[in-house]
Design a protein around this motif. Structure first.
Motif, mmCIF file in Angstrom:
data_model
loop_
_atom_site.group_PDB
_atom_site.id
_atom_site.type_symbol
_atom_site.label_atom_id
_atom_site.label_comp_id
_atom_site.label_asym_id
_atom_site.label_seq_id
_atom_site.Cartn_x
_atom_site.Cartn_y
_atom_site.Cartn_z
ATOM 1 N N GLY A 1 0.814 -1.208 0.000
ATOM 2 C CA GLY A 1 0.000 0.000 0.000
ATOM 3 C C GLY A 1 0.847 1.257 0.000
ATOM 4 O O GLY A 1 0.545 2.232 -0.705
ATOM 5 N N MET A 2 1.938 1.232 0.764
ATOM 6 C CA MET A 2 2.843 2.391 0.784
ATOM 7 C C MET A 2 3.493 2.591 -0.572
ATOM 8 O O MET A 2 3.631 3.725 -1.056
ATOM 9 N N ILE A 3 3.908 1.488 -1.210
ATOM 10 C CA ILE A 3 4.537 1.602 -2.534
ATOM 11 C C ILE A 3 3.533 2.176 -3.535
ATOM 12 O O ILE A 3 3.865 3.050 -4.345
ATOM 13 N N CYS A 4 2.294 1.682 -3.486
ATOM 14 C CA CYS A 4 1.279 2.161 -4.426
ATOM 15 C C CYS A 4 0.952 3.632 -4.206
ATOM 16 O O CYS A 4 0.717 4.374 -5.157
ATOM 17 N N GLN A 5 0.935 4.084 -2.953
ATOM 18 C CA GLN A 5 0.559 5.464 -2.669
ATOM 19 C C GLN A 5 1.716 6.446 -2.784
ATOM 20 O O GLN A 5 1.532 7.576 -3.231
ATOM 21 N N ASP A 6 2.909 6.002 -2.378
ATOM 22 C CA ASP A 6 4.017 6.947 -2.245
ATOM 23 C C ASP A 6 5.039 6.884 -3.369
ATOM 24 O O ASP A 6 5.814 7.820 -3.546
ATOM 25 N N VAL A 7 5.064 5.777 -4.107
ATOM 26 C CA VAL A 7 6.109 5.601 -5.120
ATOM 27 C C VAL A 7 5.535 5.625 -6.530
ATOM 28 O O VAL A 7 5.933 6.431 -7.377
ATOM 29 N N SER A 8 4.582 4.734 -6.809
ATOM 30 C CA SER A 8 4.120 4.560 -8.190
ATOM 31 C C SER A 8 3.441 5.794 -8.786
ATOM 32 O O SER A 8 3.668 6.092 -9.968
ATOM 33 N N PRO A 9 2.606 6.555 -8.051
ATOM 34 C CA PRO A 9 2.001 7.747 -8.690
ATOM 35 C C PRO A 9 3.035 8.775 -9.127
ATOM 36 O O PRO A 9 2.930 9.350 -10.210
ATOM 37 N N GLU A 10 4.043 8.981 -8.289
ATOM 38 C CA GLU A 10 5.087 9.943 -8.648
ATOM 39 C C GLU A 10 5.904 9.454 -9.831
ATOM 40 O O GLU A 10 6.246 10.227 -10.737
ATOM 41 N N LEU A 11 6.218 8.140 -9.844
ATOM 42 C CA LEU A 11 6.961 7.567 -10.970
ATOM 43 C C LEU A 11 6.169 7.730 -12.262
ATOM 44 O O LEU A 11 6.712 8.138 -13.294
ATOM 45 N N ASN A 12 4.882 7.421 -12.214
ATOM 46 C CA ASN A 12 4.021 7.528 -13.388
ATOM 47 C C ASN A 12 3.969 8.978 -13.895
ATOM 48 O O ASN A 12 4.090 9.244 -15.097
ATOM 49 N N LYS A 13 3.829 9.922 -12.984
ATOM 50 C CA LYS A 13 3.740 11.336 -13.347
ATOM 51 C C LYS A 13 5.020 11.824 -14.013
ATOM 52 O O LYS A 13 4.989 12.508 -15.047
ATOM 53 N N GLN A 14 6.175 11.468 -13.451
ATOM 54 C CA GLN A 14 7.452 11.941 -13.994
ATOM 55 C C GLN A 14 7.740 11.343 -15.363
ATOM 56 O O GLN A 14 8.229 12.033 -16.267
ATOM 57 N N ILE A 15 7.425 10.049 -15.537
ATOM 58 C CA ILE A 15 7.700 9.408 -16.827
ATOM 59 C C ILE A 15 6.786 9.972 -17.911
ATOM 60 O O ILE A 15 7.225 10.232 -19.043
ATOM 61 N N LEU A 16 5.529 10.188 -17.587
ATOM 62 C CA LEU A 16 4.606 10.758 -18.572
ATOM 63 C C LEU A 16 5.073 12.140 -19.021
ATOM 64 O O LEU A 16 4.987 12.488 -20.209
ATOM 65 N N LYS A 17 5.573 12.922 -18.082
ATOM 66 C CA LYS A 17 6.077 14.254 -18.435
ATOM 67 C C LYS A 17 7.295 14.148 -19.353
ATOM 68 O O LYS A 17 7.428 14.897 -20.330
ATOM 69 N N LEU A 18 8.186 13.195 -19.054
ATOM 70 C CA LEU A 18 9.378 13.007 -19.890
ATOM 71 C C LEU A 18 8.993 12.637 -21.320
ATOM 72 O O LEU A 18 9.540 13.185 -22.292
ATOM 73 N N VAL A 19 8.059 11.709 -21.472
ATOM 74 C CA VAL A 19 7.665 11.255 -22.808
ATOM 75 C C VAL A 19 6.907 12.355 -23.545
ATOM 76 O O VAL A 19 7.029 12.504 -24.766
ATOM 77 N N HIS A 20 6.140 13.131 -22.798
ATOM 78 C CA HIS A 20 5.371 14.208 -23.431
ATOM 79 C C HIS A 20 6.281 15.331 -23.916
ATOM 80 O O HIS A 20 6.047 15.933 -24.966
#
Length: 747
Positions: free
Chosen positions: A661-680
């Motif tokens: 739960g901590m990984i899903c809340q604290d790690v994955s959303p930020e990772l997803n946001k940063q990668i999407l910005k890089l690709v965009h």
């Protein structure tokens, strides 16, 4: 009475006839005798090459279970009965073959069940491993110290790793007997580095069994295992105890203390480029040396003139002393760190995950024989990287110039935009681009050879570095080609749209002038028909230039593999390039299927800023409480535990859900946001984009929600799965952008 002449002739003839018959019989039996003799020899040779032992019989049972586990379910309690009997055999001296076969493999549900029947003390188990050269009597040493029954013989008798268990006071000691090092069978492979690394990351105490004095081979093996330990980051810091065999004077310890001090000094020098010291990962004290005499004495019998041998009394006495040193060392080592293993089941899980990591990463991580070779390889790689960077920049500039020249000719009307002519333009540009690439690649090799003329750079190391120079320059060529295709596509579409617009207007005008008396409805019908024809033509043109999801995926994976080839086995501690493995298309799809439910859970998890107040570790050992366990589904929990193996030291589903739960809340959303910005913001086909993506992935793995609980987690498994998730984010976003561009152009 003398025989009469008649009788004498009869006897002579009879003897002659008997001889003839005997000769005939011998001639008749001779082929059968030869065939029978050859058959017996063949059987004897087969028996010589077959070991008929209980240990190998148990190996056959393990192999049979791996092949046909259903056979063991047809009889009531057969599986448990076999596991219990195998454990009883272990206590009688027949160890478990924990790492077996060729290639070596570890996982076995039958062995896992066997360990459930092992008697365990209340305290966590200690792990002791012996390593050493082939035929250095490692197994015999363990048998003498602990009363085990590891198999012994001349030559190679231990294949892989055997496991036995003994009790000492209130402690359980797990003993691992490893396959011999520096053998002819495994010369030229990474086997030795893998086996020593396995011992170092799994054990509390490592016995290094060696005949004679310290050698450079030992130094190199310890150095490479230290490098592997830096990357894998196990929780244990093992104590190294050197057992030097067949010593004539067991009191001359100072000589060997000095040799060990020199070995440690050399390791300090060799590890400088890693920016870490041996003392961080290994405990090598200068008096960690035990000298042992030969177990047997021999002499000549002057009467019989024969050599005879006998077991002396000195060796058993020294063995008792060594046993005390081992027990003391295990006790001291265990007090310095938190328990690495809670019980036998968790120990087996960790052994499996450790070997799985070493087996997957070994070809990339442990390819060098020594730290010196690794250091030189990194120096050459840095030289090559600097050269490649300059050539890539020049290739990009010249490639852009060629693109501008071709597109200018098209927009100026000097080139016809028919499909046939566009194919010729595309092929011509590819020929020009290949020539530019080859020129820069040849220049890069020439410049590298000039900058690497030092005598310490061996030809083999330079050849490896040169091989790594091609892929990044080739990636730049692919990127220029992709840019050309995109810009050509845009220019051609604009020209075709304008031509289509003019044609529609011209056709409408012609229809009107030729059919001035045509009704409005008929005129509108003809115009719409021409319009639909033009739209269909544009659609076909767009579809032919559209990149498929597989094309995009293959392109991203190719860049990913090239990056791993260039950056793996680097000197950075915990580098993601040292922890992940390359992915082919089919394997990537399989991994995405496996991680699908986990990725969906991560995408749907509500993000929150990480705060230490939201995570509490109670004073009781291994007790964890968080606020997020309700968000983890049972399906995801099952995949994590059985397929992904992220957790190696936790049985509580509630605690697993908390950390997930901590990984899903604290790690994955930020990772997803940063990668999407890089690709965009950048092109997905640019290697720099993927470098930034992997850097973000590495940063996420090193965040507190993961690193605070690394003793419960298999960091390498998480790194590989997070790399796949990051690639999926990149590829999915690239496909979305491609489809969006297609729809925009179509509109």
């Amino acid at each position: 009475h003398p025989a009469t002449p008649k009788k004498s002739n009869y006897l002579s003839e009879k003897r002659t006839a008997t001889s003839i018959v005997q000769i005939n019989i011998n001639e008749l039996l001779k082929p059968k005798y030869t065939a029978s003799r050859q058959s017996i020899k063949a059987i004897e040779n087969k028996l010589t090459n077959i070991d008929l032992t209980i240990g190998l019989y148990v190996d056959e049972i393990l192999a049979l279970y791996e092949l046909l586990p259903s056979l063991f379910n047809n009889v009531d309690n057969l599986f448990d009965n076999i596991a219990e009997k195998m454990t009883q055999l272990m206590y009688k001296g027949y160890p478990f073959h924990i790492l077996r076969g060729r290639p070596l493999r570890c996982q076995s549900k039958l062995l896992q069940r066997c360990l459930n029947y092992v008697l365990q003390s209340r305290t966590p188990p200690y792990v002791l491993t012996v390593i050493g050269e082939q035929s250095s009597a490692k197994s015999s040493l363990l048998n003498a110290i602990f009363g085990c029954n590891f198999r012994t013989s001349s030559g190679r008798c231990t294949i892989g790793i055997y496991l036995s268990v003994v009790q000492w006071k209130s402690h359980t000691i797990v003993i691992l007997d490893t396959e011999g090092l520096l053998s002819l069978e495994e010369s030229g492979s990474i086997f030795d580095n893998q086996m020593v690394s396995m011992a170092m990351i799994t054990s509390h105490l490592v016995l290094i069994n060696h005949k004679g004095e310290f050698s450079t081979n030992l130094e190199h093996l310890i150095g490479m295992s230290f490098y592997a330990k830096l990357q894998i980051r196990p929780p244990l810091k093992p104590k190294l105890l050197f057992v030097l065999r067949d010593q004539a004077d067991c009191q001359a310890t100072n000589i060997f203390y000095n040799q060990l001090a020199k070995l440690k000094e050399n390791l300090y020098k060799d590890t400088k480029f890693l920016k870490a010291t041996i003392d961080e990962e290994l405990e090598i004290e200068e008096n960690n040396v035990v000298l042992l005499p030969n177990a047997f004495s021999s002499d000549m019998d002057p009467v019989l003139n024969m050599k005879f041998s006998w077991r002396n009394q000195t060796f058993p006495t020294e063995i008792i002393g060594l046993r005390d040193v081992i027990f003391r060392g295990l006790h001291e080592t265990s007090k310095k760190t938190e328990p690495a293993y809670s019980d036998m089941a968790q120990l087996y899980s960790k052994i499996y995950s450790n070997w799985n990591s070493i087996d997957k990463l070994g070809p990339r991580l442990l390819a060098c024989k020594t730290l010196s070779e690794l250091s030189i390889q990194n120096e050459l790689r840095d030289i090559a990287h600097e050269i490649v960077q300059g050539k890539n920049d020049a290739l990009l500039r010249e490639g852009q110039q060629q693109i501008n020249i071709v597109l200018t000719e098209i927009t100026a009307g000097k080139q016809v935009v028919s499909n046939e002519n566009l194919s010729r333009i595309s092929e011509g540009f590819q020929v020009t681009l290949n020539g530019i690439y080859q020129r820069f690649f040849n220049d890069a090799i020439h410049e590298f050879k000039q900058k690497s003329e030092r005598s310490c750079y061996l030809p083999e190391a330079k050849e490896k570095a040169i091989k790594l120079m091609g892929p990044p320059i080739k990636s730049t060529k692919y990127m220029v080609r992709a840019d050309f295709d995109d810009r050509l596509h845009s220019v051609v579409q604009n020209i075709r749209f304008q031509d289509t617009h003019r044609k529609l207007m011209h056709d409408a005008q012609c229809n009107f002038e030729e059919n001035k008396h045509m009704g409005i409805e008929e005129m509108q019908r003809r115009v719409e028909q021409d319009y639909e024809t033009a739209v269909a033509h544009c659609k076909n043109s767009l579809e032919s230039l559209r990149k498929s999801p597989e094309d995009i995926t293959q392109n991203v994976l190719r860049i990913y593999r090239n990056l791993l080839d260039r950056k793996a086995a680097n000197a950075t501690k915990g580098s993601i390039y040292n922890r992940v493995e390359p992915l082919q298309y089919e394997k990537y799809l399989n991994e995405c299927t496996k991680l699908g439910p986990i990725w969906n859970q991560m995408k749907n998890a509500p993000a929150r800023p990480y705060s230490g107040t939201q995570i509490r570790v109670s004073s009781r050992r291994n007790s964890i409480t968080t606020l997020s366990k309700k968000m983890i589904s049972d399906e995801v929990l099952d995949i994590i535990k059985k397929k992904c193996r992220w957790f190696t030291n936790m049985r509580s589903d509630s605690k697993v859900k908390n950390i997930l739960g901590m990984i899903c809340q604290d790690v994955s959303p930020e990772l997803n946001k940063q990668i999407l910005k890089l690709v965009h913001d950048n092109k997905y086909s640019d290697p720099q984009t993927l470098i930034a993506v992997l850097a973000n992935t590495e940063n996420m793995i090193n965040k507190e929600p993961i690193m605070n609980y690394d003793k419960y987690l298999d960091i390498l498994a998480i790194a590989n799965d997070f790399a796949v998730i990051s690639l999926r984010i990149v590829i999915d976003e690239a496909i979305r952008i491609e489809n969006e561009n297609y729809r925009t152009e179509l509109d």
